[in-house]
Design a protein around this motif. Structure first.
Motif, mmCIF file in Angstrom:
data_model
loop_
_atom_site.group_PDB
_atom_site.id
_atom_site.type_symbol
_atom_site.label_atom_id
_atom_site.label_comp_id
_atom_site.label_asym_id
_atom_site.label_seq_id
_atom_site.Cartn_x
_atom_site.Cartn_y
_atom_site.Cartn_z
ATOM 1 N N SER A 16 71.290 16.045 52.220
ATOM 2 C CA SER A 16 72.260 15.355 53.075
ATOM 3 C C SER A 16 73.637 15.559 52.457
ATOM 4 C CB SER A 16 71.945 13.857 53.202
ATOM 5 O OG SER A 16 72.023 13.224 51.956
ATOM 6 N N VAL A 17 74.681 15.245 53.204
ATOM 7 C CA VAL A 17 76.044 15.412 52.692
ATOM 8 C C VAL A 17 76.260 14.450 51.534
ATOM 9 C CG1 VAL A 17 78.495 15.187 53.240
ATOM 10 C CG2 VAL A 17 76.946 16.238 54.894
ATOM 11 N N SER A 40 79.297 23.276 51.757
ATOM 12 C CA SER A 40 79.198 23.401 53.209
ATOM 13 C C SER A 40 78.391 22.225 53.748
ATOM 14 C CB SER A 40 78.496 24.709 53.585
ATOM 15 O OG SER A 40 78.255 24.780 54.968
ATOM 16 N N SER A 41 78.725 21.779 54.945
ATOM 17 C CA SER A 41 77.910 20.755 55.594
ATOM 18 C C SER A 41 76.989 21.356 56.648
ATOM 19 C CB SER A 41 78.776 19.653 56.201
ATOM 20 O OG SER A 41 79.894 20.165 56.825
ATOM 21 N N ASP A 42 77.160 22.661 56.960
ATOM 22 C CA ASP A 42 76.319 23.292 57.980
ATOM 23 C C ASP A 42 75.625 24.581 57.512
ATOM 24 O OD1 ASP A 42 78.418 25.092 57.874
ATOM 25 O OD2 ASP A 42 79.110 24.710 59.922
ATOM 26 N N SER A 67 82.688 17.624 49.044
ATOM 27 C CA SER A 67 81.456 17.068 49.588
ATOM 28 C C SER A 67 80.800 18.109 50.478
ATOM 29 C CB SER A 67 81.728 15.782 50.370
ATOM 30 O OG SER A 67 82.538 16.038 51.486
ATOM 31 N N GLY A 68 79.489 18.018 50.565
ATOM 32 C CA GLY A 68 78.724 18.929 51.394
ATOM 33 C C GLY A 68 77.251 18.714 51.193
ATOM 34 N N ARG A 69 76.473 19.281 52.069
ATOM 35 C CA ARG A 69 75.014 19.244 51.919
ATOM 36 C C ARG A 69 74.547 20.418 51.066
ATOM 37 N NH1 ARG A 69 70.122 18.776 56.381
ATOM 38 N NH2 ARG A 69 68.541 19.594 54.970
#
Length: 94
Positions: A16-17, A40-42, A67-69
């Motif tokens: 998760s992020v 990256s979040s995607d 921040s990112g997943r």
């Protein structure tokens, strides 16, 4: 370890992020001279949170803010004729 070519990358899915404050890389003898730490979040669009062109192997303990997943090391210049090789790729944050 990676192919003997530039660029190469490896990513970690955090599930998760998350906020990321530190990345610790423990390189094998084949290390990155130039690389970026990206988030990256995607898993498609990446943002640099750290960059170096003077990597010297060993342990890189890098303070970052982002921040990112997904977190990835994006190597753009190998220090040896071999690929990039990591013993550990640790991500810290909340």
């Amino acid at each position: 370890s990676s192919l003997y070519a530039d660029p190469q990358w490896i990513s970690v899915d955090l599930g998760s992020v998350r906020s990321i404050s530190r990345v610790r890389l423990q390189w094998e003898a084949a290390y990155g001279r130039a690389y970026q730490i990206q988030v990256s979040s995607d898993n498609s669009n990446w943002t640099n949170i750290s960059s170096t062109t003077t990597g010297d192997g060993g342990v890189d303990d890098v303070t970052v803010s982002g921040s990112g997943r997904w977190v990835r090391i994006y190597g753009t210049q190998r220090a040896t004729q071999w690929g990039y090789s990591l013993w550990e790729f640790d991500v810290y944050g909340t």
